[in-house]
Every structure is written in structure tokens, then in C-alpha cells.
Scaffold this active site. Structure first.
Site, PDB file in Angstrom:
ATOM      1  CE1 TYR A  52      -2.904  -3.150   0.627  1.00 18.98           C
ATOM      2  CE2 TYR A  52      -3.461  -2.280   2.786  1.00 18.98           C
ATOM      3  CZ  TYR A  52      -3.605  -3.249   1.810  1.00 18.98           C
ATOM      4  OH  TYR A  52      -4.463  -4.297   2.024  1.00 18.98           O
ATOM      5  CG  HIS A 113      -0.425  -8.671   0.766  1.00 21.91           C
ATOM      6  ND1 HIS A 113      -0.120  -7.343   0.640  1.00 21.91           N
ATOM      7  CD2 HIS A 113      -1.763  -8.738   0.573  1.00 21.91           C
ATOM      8  CE1 HIS A 113      -1.222  -6.653   0.370  1.00 21.91           C
ATOM      9  NE2 HIS A 113      -2.232  -7.477   0.320  1.00 21.91           N
TER      10      HIS A 113
END
Length: 280
Positions: A52, A113
Site C-alpha cells: 500500500y 500478503h
């Protein structure tokens, strides 16, 4: 089950207490301001990731919140698959630890992730997370986008069980085999895309349920997730929506409403994101 409120927590396998409502910052165009708004609105759980590119903004917002008299805040980050493997995961985690530390913070939870790096590299990456937790550099560890087969691989390898599996989950994507496995093993489910990116707010069933409880479709979807025992992670950069998405503790969905929403499940076709749970 005791009535939920914004300060409610679930206890992870590690013993850590995870707030039941999180705030996501994926694709946030103003992560510092949005995280600050979320903390002001009562959220105490912020979900970031290396991918991000906003770990620093999240850590800074949390630091400023605490300096102004705010309470404890749970912060999560994730190590993307391109950083899986013993040496590269070590560097990635140390980098994220440094980013948080620069603002006086420690990551409460670090996740892998996704599983797309393959069996060898994701297992190597997991062992690095185990070591960093042992060293006290991070507090809890988990995974994201893992299917039951990926989780079983870890179990077969004799490594520790993840505290959390963060997956796309909402009424149109029930992910029941993964949910069943995680419940059996004591793994908490975090729900990303709980609002289905706003694309299905006009679904007739959802609208009907929302009208019956005088709430918005977004609030109903978050409440559905909470009543399922998941930890939803709604996201927004709009202050009014950030506040509204936390206003989900003054009503309940009855069994009929839950059943109507459950019936919306479309399996993998119901996904609104990449949902890479079926990779090898």
C-alpha cells in the site's frame, strides 16, 4: 455471545486481543488524514501493507493520536509475495519494523500478503515471521488470501499456526471451505472487501434488509461480517463514511436477515478482487 461494541476484541491463538472492527487503507489517497479520522471515530485497529506504500502515514497518525491522549491502537502490515524467501523477507520485515519504530510504534500483526510465491518461498517467509516474533520485533503473525490447502501445508511442515487469515469475504463470496478450516484450527478470519467496493449496494436483497433495520447497505454488510464472527476491514477516505461504517453496534440482524444475505453466495464468481486462494 455478548453484545458487540466498538471496543470488543477477539483473542488470537497467541493470546493477543484483536479489535473486532478494523479500518483498511488500501488505495487510500490520504492515508494520514483518513487514519486520523478513523481513530477519532473510535476505530482502534488499522490495516496497512507494504504494497500500500502508506505504512509511514499510518504509524504517524497513530503516534499523533496517542500523543493527544488516545488509547491503544492495533496496527497491521503485510509482506507481499515478491518479498517471500528467507533473505528477502528478513529485509522486508526489518524495513517495516524500522518504519514503525521511527514513529515509536510496533506492528501488532504482520501477515504474508498472499500465497502466490509458491510452497517453498511462502514457508521460508513464514519461518522469518516466526523468528521476528520470537525476537519481539513483531507481536503476532498471520497470512492473507490463503486457502485451506496452503494452511495445511504449514501444519504439515510443523510450523506454528497463523493467528489470522485475511481473505475477501462477504455475502457473495462465502469462502466456506476456508472458513471451516480456520474455525477448526482456531484461526481468526479478517474480512477484506466487506463492502464489495460499493458495487452491490443496490442489490434488492441487501436493500430490503437495510430498510428493515433502518441502516445503510454498507452498515448491514459490516454487521453481517461481525455476526459471522469475522473481523471486517472497511475502508474509505470520506470522513462521513468512516464514521458511518463504525456505527454498526446499535442493531442486530435476525436469523431471517442473515439467511437472506447468506443466500447471495455465488462462490468464486462472487469475488470483487483478485482472491488468489486457488494458486498452487
Amino acid at each position: 455471545m455478548a453484545p458487540l461494541n466498538i471496543n470488543s476484541t477477539v483473542t488470537l491463538l497467541s493470546g493477543a486481543k484483536l479489535p473486532v472492527l478494523g479500518f483498511g487503507v488500501f488505495q487510500s489517497t490520504a492515508a494520514l488524514a483518513s487514519t486520523t479520522a478513523a481513530l477519532k471515530a473510535g476505530y482502534s485497529h488499522i490495516d496497512s501493507a507494504r504494497y500500500y506504500r502508506n505504512e509511514s502515514e499510518v504509524a504517524k497518525a497513530v503516534k499523533e493520536f496517542k500523543e493527544n491522549g488516545g488509547g491503544d491502537v492495533w496496527i497491521t502490515t503485510k509482506v507481499m509475495s515478491s518479498e517471500h524467501g528467507t533473505a528477502i523477507t528478513d529485509r522486508a520485515v526489518e524495513d517495516s519494523v524500522g518504519i514503525a519504530s521511527a514513529q515509536g510504534q510496533v506492528w501488532d500483526l504482520v501477515l504474508l500478503h498472499d500465497p502466490t510465491s509458491g510452497p517453498k518461498k511462502r514457508l521460508e517467509a513464514w519461518k522469518v515471521l516466526e523468528q521476528k516474533k520470537k525476537e519481539g520485533k513483531i507481536k503476532a503473525i498471520g497470512v492473507s488470501n490463503f486457502s485451506e490447502k496452503h494452511l495445511q501445508q504449514f501444519k504439515d511442515a510443523g510450523v506454528s499456526t497463523p493467528d489470522v487469515n485475511q481473505i475477501e469475504i462477504h455475502p457473495w463470496l462465502a469462502q466456506q471451505p476456508i472458513v471451516d478450516y480456520c474455525k477448526k484450527e482456531g484461526i481468526i478470519i479478517q474480512a477484506y472487501c466487506p463492502l464489495v467496493r460499493g458495487d452491490r449496494f443496490d442489490d434488492p436483497t441487501l436493500v430490503e434488509v437495510a430498510e428493515s433495520v433502518s441502516k445503510t447497505p454498507a452498515q448491514v454488510l459490516i454487521r453481517w461480517s461481525l455476526q459471522k464472527g469475522y473481523v471486517p476491514l472497511p475502508k474509505s477516505d470520506t470522513p462521513s463514511r468512516i464514521v458511518a461504517n463504525a456505527d454498526v453496534f446499535d442493531f442486530e440482524l435476525d436469523a431471517s436477515a442473515m439467511a437472506k444475505l447468506d443466500a447471495l453466495d455465488k462462490g468464486p464468481a462472487g469475488a470483487c478482487s483478485w482472491n488468489p486462494v486457488n494458486v498452487a
